[in-house]
Write an enzyme that holds these catalytic residues in place. Structure first.
Site, mmCIF file in Angstrom:
data_model
loop_
_atom_site.group_PDB
_atom_site.id
_atom_site.type_symbol
_atom_site.label_atom_id
_atom_site.label_comp_id
_atom_site.label_asym_id
_atom_site.label_seq_id
_atom_site.Cartn_x
_atom_site.Cartn_y
_atom_site.Cartn_z
ATOM 1 N N ARG A 237 9.303 10.741 5.831
ATOM 2 C CA ARG A 237 8.236 9.759 6.004
ATOM 3 C C ARG A 237 7.937 9.626 7.499
ATOM 4 N NH1 ARG A 237 6.904 10.552 1.612
ATOM 5 N NH2 ARG A 237 6.575 9.112 -0.136
ATOM 6 N N GLU A 266 -1.323 8.053 8.837
ATOM 7 C CA GLU A 266 -1.988 9.173 8.156
ATOM 8 C C GLU A 266 -3.331 8.732 7.599
ATOM 9 O OE1 GLU A 266 0.706 10.797 5.243
ATOM 10 O OE2 GLU A 266 2.249 11.249 6.739
ATOM 11 N N HIS A 285 0.671 16.487 5.204
ATOM 12 C CA HIS A 285 1.519 15.940 4.133
ATOM 13 C C HIS A 285 1.411 16.811 2.876
ATOM 14 C CE1 HIS A 285 3.483 11.885 2.866
ATOM 15 N NE2 HIS A 285 4.047 12.894 2.229
#
EC number: 1.1.1.79
Length: 324
Positions: A237, A266, A285
């Site tokens: 993360r 993000e 991601h």
């Protein structure tokens, strides 16, 4: 009469039909307040909630008094207020097992891409800079036989250790909340404290969930302890890392390179200094982002919700105490 659910993710037809065989399904584009208000009656009567990425918090739960189960199409759930669900006796289901191998592949790809400078040199070729036999300015570093340090020895950490140990003959160090005997037996992995791992590892791979304990676990002090030749990989993360500290470590040459699948915010800002560094491989991601795995995750989430609303929470339940 079928129970009703809210679906806030587009599913393939076969999975949607599977849901519709069990539930009355209301599809919405997101969980924004205006969407909830527009479909107030459906949210008020829904016993199930299925989707990904959106915030599930107390404000939403107040609009869903009948909710009994939520199913997220992910392994992570830092966007969900789990305590609020548990207090309401609402179970949260997730999809941990189906993405393990794919995420481990992504971590390995980041290790290889950063060490061998794959993205950097490919861009130079496309820019027409390959005009003669290459020299040291184009070289990277080896991966095989280097020491891998894994921070977070869960399912993905185990899959990564398997690839590194058997595929690349890498000694494996790991740091986790507790010893992992299987990792030590199968991969000769050595448990150590975080400082020792940072000082000895050539690759530091972070595969941690975001919790109050792990937020900004990696900062200025941790990067200073790493080898100047070390490569840092984050596939857990983003907020586990203080991004400003990482940027400074890269700019100051405290570490060699970084491969990043996750970021503190993000999508990553186009103004981020990380995007101007040739020794950074930044991807959006993509950890579990293959067609096969994303389908399997959606299928797992569908089955999880069906099971949960039938009182079956033996697997994939984040908060089984909520069913007590």
């Amino acid at each position: 009469m079928k129970p009703s659910i809210i679906l806030y993710k587009t599913l393939p037809d076969d999975l949607l039909h599977r849901l519709e065989a069990h539930f009355t399904v209301t599809q919405v584009p997101n969980l924004h307040p205006e969407t909830v208000a527009r479909h107030a009656q459906a949210f008020a009567s829904a016993q199930g909630l299925l989707g990904a990425s959106e915030t599930v918090n107390r404000a939403l739960l107040e609009k869903m008094p009948a909710l009994r189960a939520a199913s997220t199409i992910s392994v992570g759930y830092d966007n969900v207020e789990v305590d609020a669900l548990t207090a309401r006796k609402i179970v949260l289901m997730h999809t941990p097992a189906v993405l393990t191998e794919t995420v481990a592949d992504t971590v390995m790809a980041l290790m290889l891409a950063t060490a061998r400078r794959v993205v950097d040199v490919a861009e130079r070729v496309k820019a027409g800079e390959w005009t003669e036999s290459i020299g040291p300015a184009w070289f990277g570093v080896d991966v095989h036989h280097k020491t891998l340090g894994i921070v977070g020895m869960g399912r993905i950490g185990m899959a990564l250790a398997q690839r590194a140990h058997f595929g690349f003959t890498m000694p494996v160090l790991y740091h986790a909340r507790r010893r992992h005997q299987e990792a030590e037996d199968r991969f000769n992995a050595r448990y150590c404290d975080l400082d020792t791992l940072l000082q000895e590892a050539d690759f530091v791979c972070v595969i941690l969930p975001l919790t109050t304990e792990t937020r900004h676990l990696f900062g200025t002090t941790q990067f200073a302890r790493m080898k100047s030749s070390a490569i840092f990989i984050n596939a857990g993360r983003g907020p586990v890392v203080d991004e400003n500290a990482l940027i400074a470590a890269l700019q100051n040459g405290e570490i060699y390179a970084a491969g990043l699948d996750v970021f503190e915010h993000e999508p990553l800002s186009v103004d981020s200094p990380l995007l101007n560094m040739s020794n950074v491989v930044a991807v959006p991601h993509i950890g579990s982002a293959t067609h096969e795995t994303r389908y399997n995750m959606m299928a797992c989430a569908v089955d999880n919700l069906i099971d949960a609303l039938q009182g079956k929470i033996e697997k994939n339940c984040v908060n089984p105490q909520a069913a007590g």
